[in-house]
Design an enzyme around this catalytic site. Sequence first.
Site, mmCIF file in Angstrom:
data_model
loop_
_atom_site.group_PDB
_atom_site.id
_atom_site.type_symbol
_atom_site.label_atom_id
_atom_site.label_comp_id
_atom_site.label_asym_id
_atom_site.label_seq_id
_atom_site.Cartn_x
_atom_site.Cartn_y
_atom_site.Cartn_z
ATOM 1 N N SER A 143 0.865 -1.184 0.000
ATOM 2 C CA SER A 143 0.000 0.000 0.000
ATOM 3 C C SER A 143 0.896 1.226 0.000
ATOM 4 O O SER A 143 2.054 1.162 0.441
ATOM 5 C CB SER A 143 -0.862 0.003 1.264
ATOM 6 O OG SER A 143 -1.372 1.295 1.513
ATOM 7 N N TYR A 156 -1.120 -0.864 10.259
ATOM 8 C CA TYR A 156 -1.385 -1.200 8.855
ATOM 9 C C TYR A 156 -0.131 -0.935 8.007
ATOM 10 O O TYR A 156 0.290 -1.781 7.207
ATOM 11 C CB TYR A 156 -2.561 -0.364 8.346
ATOM 12 C CG TYR A 156 -2.968 -0.628 6.909
ATOM 13 C CD1 TYR A 156 -3.687 -1.763 6.559
ATOM 14 C CD2 TYR A 156 -2.647 0.290 5.894
ATOM 15 C CE1 TYR A 156 -4.069 -1.990 5.233
ATOM 16 C CE2 TYR A 156 -3.031 0.066 4.577
ATOM 17 C CZ TYR A 156 -3.744 -1.074 4.256
ATOM 18 O OH TYR A 156 -4.122 -1.298 2.942
ATOM 19 N N ALA A 158 2.955 -0.875 8.957
ATOM 20 C CA ALA A 158 4.005 -1.858 9.254
ATOM 21 C C ALA A 158 3.726 -3.176 8.545
ATOM 22 O O ALA A 158 4.631 -3.795 7.976
ATOM 23 C CB ALA A 158 4.093 -2.089 10.765
#
Length: 248
Positions: A143, A156, A158
């Site tokens: 992402s 998220y 990480a």
Amino acid sequence: MMPLQGKCILITGASRGIGRQTAITLASAGADLVLTARQTDSLQQVVHEISNSYGTRVLHFAYDITDESKTKETFRQIKKEFGRLDGLVNNAGILESRLLGMIDEHTMQTTMQVNLVASIRHIQYAARLMKPQRSGSIVNFSSIMGVHGNEGQVLYGASKAGIIGATRSAAKELAPYQIRVNAIAPGFINTDMTQSLSDEKYKERLNSIQMGRIGEPVDIANLVWFLCSDLSTYITGQIIGVDGGMII
Ligand code: NAI
């Protein structure tokens, strides 16, 4: 675009959003598919849609991707039914936006298990099928948050940064077998995941996109198509952003 006839591709999280669109796009190119998600009924709808429109072979398995024995069984079935695996699309993921002080132990474990550990496990099993073939394409989902980070995304971000490390290492390990491993880093894409943001956050994200529009699942699915096709046989270890020039 390159046809995918004769290729068998597994997509996780195929019941909605990017995974669902990817299933439709790859089937339209002639690929046989194995679709997974948690809910049988929503998976079945996607299977019906594909079977009616494209007539390619589609198997589906409903399981939580963190379930190790169900994962193993799915790959056993792929070997039995297709005897090969040409692509793995590690799409399933969850987003829990939390400021540091609000991250509880359960969310911490679940996010890491779903977004990172399960993806690595799927890579392990896929590689076992692909190695004897000396071919295959693995597409992971990172992402823009995993590349650049953002407030409220420590967990998220990480998990998605972990995907980058896993992608680059697996690419090196599997290159001698002609198995390619790449990751897509989407920006802001129009799915249930982004619809759950508050109005204020939604507008803020939209305003940060230089191209002035939210991405659509098909913008991502087209890249998966390319990465699963023989047009990309010399591309591996890459993290490819699809974000309309988003700045965070
Ligand atoms: P979504 O929430 O619309 O769909 C997620 C899919 O994953 C669903 O099919 C769901 O059933 C499945 N899934 C979730 N947890 C699961 C579990 N434990 N076991 C089995 N299946 C599970 O999400 P969306 O937007 O389609 O995202 C797909 C991928 O793209 C995710 O990895 C996400 O992190 C990533 N991504 C999405 C962005 C966006 O703007 N929508 C931006 C950056 C990355």
